[in-house]
Scaffold this motif. Structure first.
Motif, PDB file in Angstrom:
ATOM      1  N   TRP A  27       0.833  -1.210   0.000  1.00 12.58           N
ATOM      2  CA  TRP A  27       0.000   0.000   0.000  1.00 12.58           C
ATOM      3  C   TRP A  27       0.864   1.255   0.000  1.00 12.58           C
ATOM      4  CZ3 TRP A  27      -0.753   4.170   3.324  1.00 12.58           C
ATOM      5  CH2 TRP A  27      -1.872   4.954   3.066  1.00 12.58           C
ATOM      6  N   LEU A  28       1.925   1.259   0.823  1.00 10.69           N
ATOM      7  CA  LEU A  28       2.811   2.422   0.882  1.00 10.69           C
ATOM      8  C   LEU A  28       3.526   2.632  -0.453  1.00 10.69           C
ATOM      9  CD1 LEU A  28       4.384   1.979   4.434  1.00 10.69           C
ATOM     10  CD2 LEU A  28       2.740   3.733   3.710  1.00 10.69           C
ATOM     11  N   SER A  29       3.933   1.533  -1.074  1.00 16.02           N
ATOM     12  CA  SER A  29       4.602   1.619  -2.382  1.00 16.02           C
ATOM     13  C   SER A  29       3.655   2.165  -3.439  1.00 16.02           C
ATOM     14  CB  SER A  29       5.107   0.231  -2.778  1.00 16.02           C
ATOM     15  OG  SER A  29       5.649   0.255  -4.083  1.00 16.02           O
ATOM     16  N   THR A  30       2.398   1.680  -3.433  1.00  8.50           N
ATOM     17  CA  THR A  30       1.402   2.138  -4.401  1.00  8.50           C
ATOM     18  C   THR A  30       1.100   3.629  -4.218  1.00  8.50           C
ATOM     19  OG1 THR A  30       0.392  -0.048  -4.477  1.00  8.50           O
ATOM     20  CG2 THR A  30      -0.933   1.793  -5.265  1.00  8.50           C
ATOM     21  N   GLN A  31       0.886   4.038  -2.968  1.00  8.76           N
ATOM     22  CA  GLN A  31       0.583   5.440  -2.693  1.00  8.76           C
ATOM     23  C   GLN A  31       1.742   6.348  -3.071  1.00  8.76           C
ATOM     24  OE1 GLN A  31      -2.510   6.570  -1.771  1.00  8.76           O
ATOM     25  NE2 GLN A  31      -2.964   4.403  -2.169  1.00  8.76           N
ATOM     26  N   SER A  32       2.965   5.869  -2.840  1.00  6.68           N
ATOM     27  CA  SER A  32       4.141   6.655  -3.205  1.00  6.68           C
ATOM     28  C   SER A  32       4.220   6.839  -4.717  1.00  6.68           C
ATOM     29  CB  SER A  32       5.402   5.953  -2.695  1.00  6.68           C
ATOM     30  OG  SER A  32       6.560   6.621  -3.125  1.00  6.68           O
ATOM     31  N   SER A  33       3.949   5.753  -5.461  1.00  4.94           N
ATOM     32  CA  SER A  33       3.979   5.832  -6.927  1.00  4.94           C
ATOM     33  C   SER A  33       2.895   6.764  -7.455  1.00  4.94           C
ATOM     34  CB  SER A  33       3.806   4.432  -7.532  1.00  4.94           C
ATOM     35  OG  SER A  33       4.882   3.601  -7.192  1.00  4.94           O
ATOM     36  N   LEU A  34       1.694   6.688  -6.855  1.00  4.25           N
ATOM     37  CA  LEU A  34       0.593   7.552  -7.284  1.00  4.25           C
ATOM     38  C   LEU A  34       0.910   9.015  -7.013  1.00  4.25           C
ATOM     39  CD1 LEU A  34      -2.532   5.487  -6.131  1.00  4.25           C
ATOM     40  CD2 LEU A  34      -1.698   5.830  -8.463  1.00  4.25           C
ATOM     41  N   PHE A  35       1.547   9.280  -5.873  1.00  3.94           N
ATOM     42  CA  PHE A  35       1.923  10.654  -5.526  1.00  3.94           C
ATOM     43  C   PHE A  35       2.944  11.198  -6.526  1.00  3.94           C
ATOM     44  CE2 PHE A  35       4.827  13.606  -3.381  1.00  3.94           C
ATOM     45  CZ  PHE A  35       3.934  14.606  -3.019  1.00  3.94           C
ATOM     46  N   ALA A 199      -7.891  -5.592 -23.686  1.00  2.00           N
ATOM     47  CA  ALA A 199      -6.840  -6.495 -23.212  1.00  2.00           C
ATOM     48  C   ALA A 199      -5.540  -5.725 -22.970  1.00  2.00           C
ATOM     49  CB  ALA A 199      -6.609  -7.613 -24.222  1.00  2.00           C
ATOM     50  N   MET A 200      -5.219  -4.790 -23.869  1.00  2.00           N
ATOM     51  CA  MET A 200      -4.004  -3.990 -23.706  1.00  2.00           C
ATOM     52  C   MET A 200      -4.098  -3.091 -22.474  1.00  2.00           C
ATOM     53  SD  MET A 200      -3.072  -2.868 -27.611  1.00  2.00           S
ATOM     54  CE  MET A 200      -2.343  -4.036 -28.766  1.00  2.00           C
ATOM     55  N   ASP A 201      -5.290  -2.548 -22.229  1.00  2.00           N
ATOM     56  CA  ASP A 201      -5.470  -1.697 -21.047  1.00  2.00           C
ATOM     57  C   ASP A 201      -5.303  -2.506 -19.768  1.00  2.00           C
ATOM     58  OD1 ASP A 201      -5.864   0.644 -22.432  1.00  2.00           O
ATOM     59  OD2 ASP A 201      -8.048   0.483 -22.455  1.00  2.00           O
ATOM     60  N   VAL A 202      -5.819  -3.728 -19.754  1.00  2.00           N
ATOM     61  CA  VAL A 202      -5.669  -4.595 -18.581  1.00  2.00           C
ATOM     62  C   VAL A 202      -4.195  -4.940 -18.377  1.00  2.00           C
ATOM     63  CG1 VAL A 202      -6.199  -6.865 -17.620  1.00  2.00           C
ATOM     64  CG2 VAL A 202      -8.007  -5.517 -18.695  1.00  2.00           C
ATOM     65  N   ASP A 203      -3.466  -5.158 -19.487  1.00  2.00           N
ATOM     66  CA  ASP A 203      -2.026  -5.412 -19.387  1.00  2.00           C
ATOM     67  C   ASP A 203      -1.321  -4.222 -18.736  1.00  2.00           C
ATOM     68  OD1 ASP A 203      -2.282  -7.870 -20.576  1.00  2.00           O
ATOM     69  OD2 ASP A 203      -1.677  -7.186 -22.576  1.00  2.00           O
ATOM     70  N   TYR A 204      -1.725  -3.011 -19.135  1.00  2.00           N
ATOM     71  CA  TYR A 204      -1.110  -1.817 -18.545  1.00  2.00           C
ATOM     72  C   TYR A 204      -1.400  -1.735 -17.054  1.00  2.00           C
ATOM     73  CZ  TYR A 204      -0.442   2.928 -16.990  1.00  2.00           C
ATOM     74  OH  TYR A 204      -0.053   4.018 -16.249  1.00  2.00           O
ATOM     75  N   ILE A 205      -2.647  -1.962 -16.682  1.00  2.00           N
ATOM     76  CA  ILE A 205      -3.034  -1.888 -15.267  1.00  2.00           C
ATOM     77  C   ILE A 205      -2.234  -2.883 -14.428  1.00  2.00           C
ATOM     78  CG2 ILE A 205      -4.941  -2.270 -13.644  1.00  2.00           C
ATOM     79  CD1 ILE A 205      -6.813  -1.221 -15.880  1.00  2.00           C
ATOM     80  N   ARG A 206      -2.018  -4.073 -14.976  1.00  2.00           N
ATOM     81  CA  ARG A 206      -1.275  -5.107 -14.250  1.00  2.00           C
ATOM     82  C   ARG A 206       0.200  -4.756 -14.110  1.00  2.00           C
ATOM     83  NH1 ARG A 206      -1.551  -9.202 -17.814  1.00  2.00           N
ATOM     84  NH2 ARG A 206       0.472  -8.546 -18.622  1.00  2.00           N
ATOM     85  N   ASP A 207       0.799  -4.161 -15.159  1.00  2.00           N
ATOM     86  CA  ASP A 207       2.246  -3.935 -15.188  1.00  2.00           C
ATOM     87  C   ASP A 207       2.646  -2.484 -14.955  1.00  2.00           C
ATOM     88  OD1 ASP A 207       2.461  -6.633 -15.879  1.00  2.00           O
ATOM     89  OD2 ASP A 207       2.382  -6.200 -18.026  1.00  2.00           O
ATOM     90  N   ARG A 208       1.688  -1.606 -14.649  1.00  2.00           N
ATOM     91  CA  ARG A 208       1.976  -0.179 -14.622  1.00  2.00           C
ATOM     92  C   ARG A 208       3.100   0.175 -13.645  1.00  2.00           C
ATOM     93  NH1 ARG A 208      -2.631  -0.910 -11.671  1.00  2.00           N
ATOM     94  NH2 ARG A 208      -2.936   0.294  -9.740  1.00  2.00           N
ATOM     95  N   SER A 209       3.913   1.124 -14.100  1.00  2.00           N
ATOM     96  CA  SER A 209       5.025   1.636 -13.309  1.00  2.00           C
ATOM     97  C   SER A 209       5.430   2.971 -13.912  1.00  2.00           C
ATOM     98  CB  SER A 209       6.220   0.672 -13.334  1.00  2.00           C
ATOM     99  OG  SER A 209       6.770   0.598 -14.637  1.00  2.00           O
ATOM    100  N   LEU A 210       6.214   3.733 -13.196  1.00  2.00           N
ATOM    101  CA  LEU A 210       6.667   5.024 -13.707  1.00  2.00           C
ATOM    102  C   LEU A 210       7.548   4.841 -14.937  1.00  2.00           C
ATOM    103  CD1 LEU A 210       7.462   6.838 -10.341  1.00  2.00           C
ATOM    104  CD2 LEU A 210       5.476   7.174 -11.824  1.00  2.00           C
ATOM    105  N   MET A 211       8.331   3.768 -14.967  1.00  2.00           N
ATOM    106  CA  MET A 211       9.184   3.498 -16.128  1.00  2.00           C
ATOM    107  C   MET A 211       8.348   3.156 -17.358  1.00  2.00           C
ATOM    108  SD  MET A 211      12.197   3.621 -17.231  1.00  2.00           S
ATOM    109  CE  MET A 211      13.052   3.800 -15.656  1.00  2.00           C
ATOM    110  N   LEU A 212       7.293   2.364 -17.175  1.00  2.00           N
ATOM    111  CA  LEU A 212       6.406   2.033 -18.291  1.00  2.00           C
ATOM    112  C   LEU A 212       5.715   3.298 -18.795  1.00  2.00           C
ATOM    113  CD1 LEU A 212       4.941   0.075 -20.151  1.00  2.00           C
ATOM    114  CD2 LEU A 212       3.308  -0.390 -18.314  1.00  2.00           C
ATOM    115  N   ASP A 213       5.289   4.169 -17.881  1.00  2.00           N
ATOM    116  CA  ASP A 213       4.668   5.432 -18.283  1.00  2.00           C
ATOM    117  C   ASP A 213       5.615   6.251 -19.144  1.00  2.00           C
ATOM    118  OD1 ASP A 213       2.466   4.695 -16.852  1.00  2.00           O
ATOM    119  OD2 ASP A 213       2.561   6.331 -15.406  1.00  2.00           O
ATOM    120  N   LEU A 214       6.873   6.312 -18.746  1.00  2.00           N
ATOM    121  CA  LEU A 214       7.861   7.090 -19.506  1.00  2.00           C
ATOM    122  C   LEU A 214       8.042   6.504 -20.899  1.00  2.00           C
ATOM    123  CD1 LEU A 214       9.966   9.325 -19.661  1.00  2.00           C
ATOM    124  CD2 LEU A 214      11.622   7.763 -18.607  1.00  2.00           C
ATOM    125  N   ARG A 215       8.113   5.181 -20.995  1.00  2.00           N
ATOM    126  CA  ARG A 215       8.274   4.544 -22.310  1.00  2.00           C
ATOM    127  C   ARG A 215       7.072   4.821 -23.209  1.00  2.00           C
ATOM    128  NH1 ARG A 215      10.253  -0.165 -19.444  1.00  2.00           N
ATOM    129  NH2 ARG A 215       8.312  -1.262 -19.918  1.00  2.00           N
TER     130      ARG A 215
END
Length: 231
Positions: A27-35, A199-215
């Motif tokens: 939870w702390l990791s998720t909230q930090s990433s969202l912030f 399906a692609m959106d679900v893949d993003y939700i599962r794998d989302r990260s700041l690095m993926l966002d940048l790519r």
């Protein structure tokens, strides 16, 4: 008389403690990433809106000169957890586009699907064709990002009528804040049928990260310049 703790009880307490601790760390990791994601959205979008304001004025003038209609097209869209919000675009279609759509619904290139797409849509104006080909019609949505209704990277916010046709699996797309761009936007856009989009959106939700966002943000630039699936 005190009853000694059994090994089974001790093991149960230990497992429960570890599960709670793991959940807290997650939870702390998720909230930090969202912030961090939200902070980057604001830092990127606020100056972009100021820098793009002259372009906004030029686009607005072109739309008004063509048919004297409104500059913006506002539409309710569905965001995170099913909450609706006002979604703006530079108007690229005739003012009676919603009425005309009922007459051409049978020409949907996505077939009997959730979404409606048509390459040579008769509702699109001349200025609108240019706006869609360059994706400039999407620029007003930067305001939604600044407000927090949207983010730079995430599944595109669907129309209310589309969500009404969603299956339970499709509704997983609504579990995160919608965005300006995501995986299928850099992979062919409107050429991709809805089931594959979901399906692609679900893949993003599962794998989302700041690095993926940048790519994905970096991949959006050539995707927009190529104009593939932009109609």
């Amino acid at each position: 008389m005190q009853t000694p703790l059994t090994p089974l009880f001790v093991a149960s307490v230990t497992v429960s403690y570890r599960l709670v601790l793991a959940r807290l760390v997650w939870w702390l990791s998720t909230q930090s990433s969202l912030f961090i994601k939200r902070t980057l959205d604001v830092l990127a979008v606020a100056p972009a809106l100021l820098l793009l304001s002259p372009l906004f004025l030029c686009i607005a003038a072109a739309i008004r000169l063509e048919d004297r209609g409104p500059v913006f097209y506002w539409q309710p869209r569905v965001g995170r957890n099913g909450r609706t919000f006002a979604f703006p675009k530079f108007r690229s279609m005739r003012v009676d586009s919603d009425v005309v759509r009922q007459q051409i619904e049978h020409l949907n290139q996505h077939g009997a699907s959730v979404t409606f797409k048509m390459k040579k849509d008769p509702r699109i104006t001349r200025v609108g064709q240019w706006l869609r080909r360059t994706s400039l019609d999407e620029l007003p949505q930067l305001w939604c990002v600044l407000k927090g209704d949207m983010t730079l990277v995430g599944p595109r916010p669907p129309m209310v009528a589309e969500v009404e046709k969603y299956s339970l699996a499709d509704r997983r797309r609504l579990s995160v804040t919608p965005g300006l761009t995501c995986i299928w936007q850099v992979s062919g856009r409107s050429d991709i049928p809805f089931p594959q989009q979901a399906a692609m959106d679900v893949d993003y939700i599962r794998d989302r990260s700041l690095m993926l966002d940048l790519r994905l943000l970096l991949a959006t630039v050539p995707a927009v310049l190529q104009g593939r699936g932009a109609y």
